[in-house]
Design an enzyme around this catalytic site. Structure first.
Site, PDB file in Angstrom:
ATOM      1  N   LEU B  49      18.137  30.651 -10.913  1.00 27.46           N
ATOM      2  CA  LEU B  49      18.714  30.493 -12.246  1.00 27.46           C
ATOM      3  C   LEU B  49      17.591  30.642 -13.264  1.00 27.46           C
ATOM      4  O   LEU B  49      16.687  29.817 -13.323  1.00 27.46           O
ATOM      5  CB  LEU B  49      19.364  29.109 -12.398  1.00 27.46           C
ATOM      6  N   GLY B  50      17.648  31.713 -14.025  1.00 24.60           N
ATOM      7  CA  GLY B  50      16.607  31.960 -15.026  1.00 24.60           C
ATOM      8  C   GLY B  50      15.600  32.964 -14.503  1.00 24.60           C
ATOM      9  O   GLY B  50      15.172  32.884 -13.360  1.00 24.60           O
ATOM     10  N   GLY B  52      12.719  34.123 -16.570  1.00 24.83           N
ATOM     11  CA  GLY B  52      11.675  34.241 -17.590  1.00 24.83           C
ATOM     12  C   GLY B  52      10.322  34.419 -16.925  1.00 24.83           C
ATOM     13  O   GLY B  52      10.210  34.986 -15.838  1.00 24.83           O
ATOM     14  N   THR B  53       9.284  33.902 -17.568  1.00 25.35           N
ATOM     15  CA  THR B  53       7.912  34.091 -17.077  1.00 25.35           C
ATOM     16  C   THR B  53       7.749  33.605 -15.636  1.00 25.35           C
ATOM     17  O   THR B  53       7.174  34.291 -14.797  1.00 25.35           O
ATOM     18  CB  THR B  53       6.938  33.290 -17.965  1.00 25.35           C
ATOM     19  N   GLY B  55      10.309  32.565 -13.459  1.00 25.13           N
ATOM     20  CA  GLY B  55      11.331  33.112 -12.564  1.00 25.13           C
ATOM     21  C   GLY B  55      10.973  34.507 -12.084  1.00 25.13           C
ATOM     22  O   GLY B  55      11.114  34.839 -10.895  1.00 25.13           O
ATOM     23  N   LYS B 143      11.240  19.582 -16.305  1.00 29.21           N
ATOM     24  CA  LYS B 143      10.784  18.210 -16.572  1.00 29.21           C
ATOM     25  C   LYS B 143      11.713  17.475 -17.524  1.00 29.21           C
ATOM     26  O   LYS B 143      11.933  16.274 -17.393  1.00 29.21           O
ATOM     27  CB  LYS B 143       9.366  18.207 -17.119  1.00 29.21           C
ATOM     28  N   GLU B 167       8.006  19.975  -7.765  1.00 32.28           N
ATOM     29  CA  GLU B 167       6.554  20.080  -7.957  1.00 32.28           C
ATOM     30  C   GLU B 167       6.213  20.839  -9.239  1.00 32.28           C
ATOM     31  O   GLU B 167       5.259  20.495  -9.940  1.00 32.28           O
ATOM     32  CB  GLU B 167       5.918  20.781  -6.744  1.00 32.28           C
ATOM     33  N   ASP B 239       6.413  16.879 -24.394  1.00 33.52           N
ATOM     34  CA  ASP B 239       6.280  17.507 -23.076  1.00 33.52           C
ATOM     35  C   ASP B 239       5.482  16.588 -22.132  1.00 33.52           C
ATOM     36  O   ASP B 239       5.881  16.343 -20.993  1.00 33.52           O
ATOM     37  CB  ASP B 239       5.573  18.864 -23.238  1.00 33.52           C
ATOM     38  N   LYS B 243       6.574  14.389 -18.487  1.00 33.60           N
ATOM     39  CA  LYS B 243       5.779  14.410 -17.259  1.00 33.60           C
ATOM     40  C   LYS B 243       5.271  13.012 -16.911  1.00 33.60           C
ATOM     41  O   LYS B 243       5.230  12.631 -15.730  1.00 33.60           O
ATOM     42  CB  LYS B 243       4.621  15.388 -17.415  1.00 33.60           C
TER      43      LYS B 243
END
Lengths: 469, 469
Positions: B49-50, B52-53, B55, B143, B167, B239, B243
């Site tokens: 799913l997805g 982008g950079t 994926g 996250k 992870e 962000d 985390k």
């Protein structure tokens, strides 16, 4: 948490069944007394072999953190016995004397998990093999056994369906076995560079920062308990070589034995080397180095242990005292570093207990640890083919044309030079330090041999690898 | 490798069965074409799913390393579809267009493992829940979703027997989730200190090493692609807070949500702060800090994100540029550090693939990932009770007795002073920097409030935490 069948339980694949299935709930006469009413087995039976510095800490932590460990593993970790050579010897106060036994074999036979912390190869090997053959999980910190007899142990585990854990065998508490085996399972490792022996790192650090000689630094390490009375295994690099073999096996999915690892220890490193390295922006570290080699059509791996110059800006250069650290360079992840205490009772016991919780959890909930993975079977590249950089120190006749002649020898062998510095003068001789670019070990060795034969080169003072661009 | 039943197969514990069992061998109409003749299932079906950079890098590595990954997982990792918003958008050349679909829900329904790399909470949450409820394993780098809805996701996984891996959600390639969840499972964590946001570390590093202002460093980070056009999530610490919540949950076996984490970002940090910190032997880093608190009869945990002064000798002080690093202090292991690339397509994809290999291996061989462990249920300690050290910068009337008065205010509140330095003068005022010893947040805040009210204190220039001994 609840036990469950494998997701694929409806379609079990044929495969070798365990030769013996263990019953943590406690069938048979050696069963621990069970008090819990949980759904899953109450306890997993643990046999401890060896009760030295690490073993004693394992006993302490098993007792002090019994409830935490049970909550995490899903069953109590029940220590059913501790095999020791001398049951009458003095022990730490928390070691229950009633669990001590001199009969390791009988103890192994009644355990679900065997924790082996005796070390060395004999008489440990048959005990560990017996445990694995019976289907018991083995958790060990025994690098020597793994590096010499890894295939035999992994083979026994594979046949019986047993698990073999060994986080404590490499770099104490530093979780580099997990890192290579699990976190990096989806990546391709290019190189592993490790400071995996705290004794030698302490010695080199004292030499670098306080200008001590090797002998004085070794004596200090012995005084402080960092080095043993016979320091051979540490200072000659054998301990690091065993760890290098284990790390390389994990990193490259290939069997590597300690016999495959060329070793140079740190006895030849001098305080003068240290001072000169610092001036040139380097530090000297004893490194375990494992690399995937893909240059010049060669495909294989190179594994070795030796002192090396590292740029002062490299993450491993900052690893001080008796600490350990391992840098892993992987294709997708880039550079990772794992850092921590590489030895000592409690830190190593932490690694053992991490493995124990995973092992116990599998005993309760099913599943296995990742197996040894050797599918890649990469050939070991001989040292001669290995690309390397070296720093060579020479004592030269201080007369016109000598430097040009030396540079000419490098050129003849196809080795290009990164830097030449005059680093001193002795009795009318000039002392120069030459750092090469990457070349094969063979070309570098031939260069040095040719230089030794040149009458204007009065001495090849030292030859040392340069690592870690 | 071979599939096998759990060791305890003869004595299965009752427990909730998976609501749906997946068949990687490929029963049903969506099954991939099977070509292998191995004993175990040929392939595990993966939905992405997805794209982008991260994926896109996952797709690349799945294709380039298909054979390696199959050898390690025990079955081929078969990408059965890639859900994207716009199936016509331009993609990296290795992304197979025939796998693109806009129907994420349908794709999820035919996967053994769902890799979620869309990010954010909507519309991802129902997709991930649907996957977990159906018994599919989810591997996510999300996250925000975990930190806000972790209990819901873990609950769904628990009920169906599915696994949840993440992870990639914390610190990119740095394997700190494995470290806390598995390597340290047998230890008790005292503290986690992390540099977990590369954007802010890059900005602070540029400010520290090149003297840039915050605005200029941010502009540079945006120019280089380290910061987004709207940098709020990074520079205001949100962000890092997500985390921090995830790390604290793992470290302390306790549920921690992002809403539990007080946050201060880095907008207030000035180049002058940086210069003064350096002079005093410190660096300023944005830290995620999670601690077990056992002082003064208080038992609980404290989790927060803020800029802090760290001694230049602390391992985290050397973390440069956009790198991430997490220090874990544990009772037995002592201090460990995990270091590496915290963001970027390939490094984050490496973390995803590590999880994927573990997930696929469990699908093939049985067993589960370690479950969420929240048994400890430690209370969150409010900031007021948290022990802390601060550095306070004051602009004072430069007249006799002022410093004594300031010291007196500290004393009144039971806060002892580690150091006082005069660090400059402005318009006839003296500028002094005071570092405290450990005290409660409440006492420190009251001290500052009282100082603000003192007419001889012309300005409280800054207040910043000091961490890392």
């Amino acid at each position: 948490m609840s036990a469950r069948a494998p997701i694929l339980g409806h379609d079990p694949a044929p495969g070798p069944a365990p030769t013996r299935r263990r019953a943590p709930r406690g069938e048979g006469e050696d069963a621990p007394v069970s008090s819990s009413t949980a759904q899953h087995p109450d306890a997993v039976r643990i046999a401890l072999l060896g009760c030295g510095t690490v073993g004693s800490q394992v006993v302490r932590l098993l007792r002090e953190h019994a409830d935490d460990l049970a909550a995490r593993a899903g069953a109590r970790l029940e220590l059913v016995g501790i095999a020791v050579r001398d049951t009458d010897a003095e022990r730490d106060p928390w070691v229950p004397r009633e669990l001590l036994t001199a009969d390791a074999a009988a103890l192994v036979a009644r355990a679900d998990i065997v924790v082996e912390l005796i070390g060395g190869i004999d008489p440990v090997r048959p005990l560990v093999l017996a445990a694995l053959e019976s289907g018991a999980t083995v958790v060990t910190g025994n690098k020597a056994l793994l590096a010499a007899h890894g295939p035999e142990l992994h083979g026994a585990a594979e046949r019986s369906g047993a698990d073999l854990y060994y986080e404590a065998a490499v770099a104490g508490a530093v979780p580099v076995v997990y890192g290579l085996r699990e976190s990096l399972a989806g990546d391709n490792v290019d190189a592993v560079l490790g400071i995996v022996n705290g004794t030698t790192n302490f010695i080199l650090d004292e030499m670098a920062t306080r200008g001590l000689s090797f002998d004085d630094a070794l004596a200090l390490a012995q005084e402080l308990g960092y080095a043993e009375a016979d320091p051979t295994a540490d200072v000659d690099g054998h301990d690091a070589a065993a760890k290098a073999a284990i790390l390389a096996s994990l990193a490259f999915h290939t069997r590597v034995s300690i016999d495959d690892v060329p070793v140079t220890g740190i006895r030849q490193v001098t305080a003068a080397d240290m001072a000169e390295a610092r001036e040139a922006g380097y530090v000297i570290k004893l490194l375990a180095v494992a690399r995937r080699i893909t240059d010049n059509g060669t495909r294989g791996i190179s594994v070795r242990v030796h002192p090396a110059l590292l740029p002062a800006t490299h993450p491993l250069a900052a690893v001080r005292g008796a600490f350990n650290a391992v840098v892993v360079e992987a294709e997708a992840a880039g550079r990772l570093m794992f850092y921590g205490q590489g030895a000592g009772g409690a830190p190593t016991a932490s690694a053992v207990l991490g493995d124990l919780v995973a092992a116990a959890s599998h005993k309760v909930h099913g599943g296995n640890a990742p197996r040894e993975s050797t599918y890649a079977e990469l050939p070991l590249v001989t040292d001669a083919q290995t690309p390397a950089r070296t720093q060579v120190q020479l004592r030269l006749a201080d007369e016109p044309g000598t430097l040009a002649a030396v540079a000419g020898v490098y050129g003849e062998h196809g080795v290009s030079i990164e830097s030449v510095r005059q680093t001193g003068a002795d009795d009318g001789d000039a002392r120069i330090t030459i750092v090469s670019h990457l070349a094969t070990e063979a070309a570098l060795a031939q260069t040095v041999a040719k230089l030794s034969d040149d009458p204007r080169v009065h001495e090849v003072v030292s030859v040392m690898r340069v690592e870690g661009n």
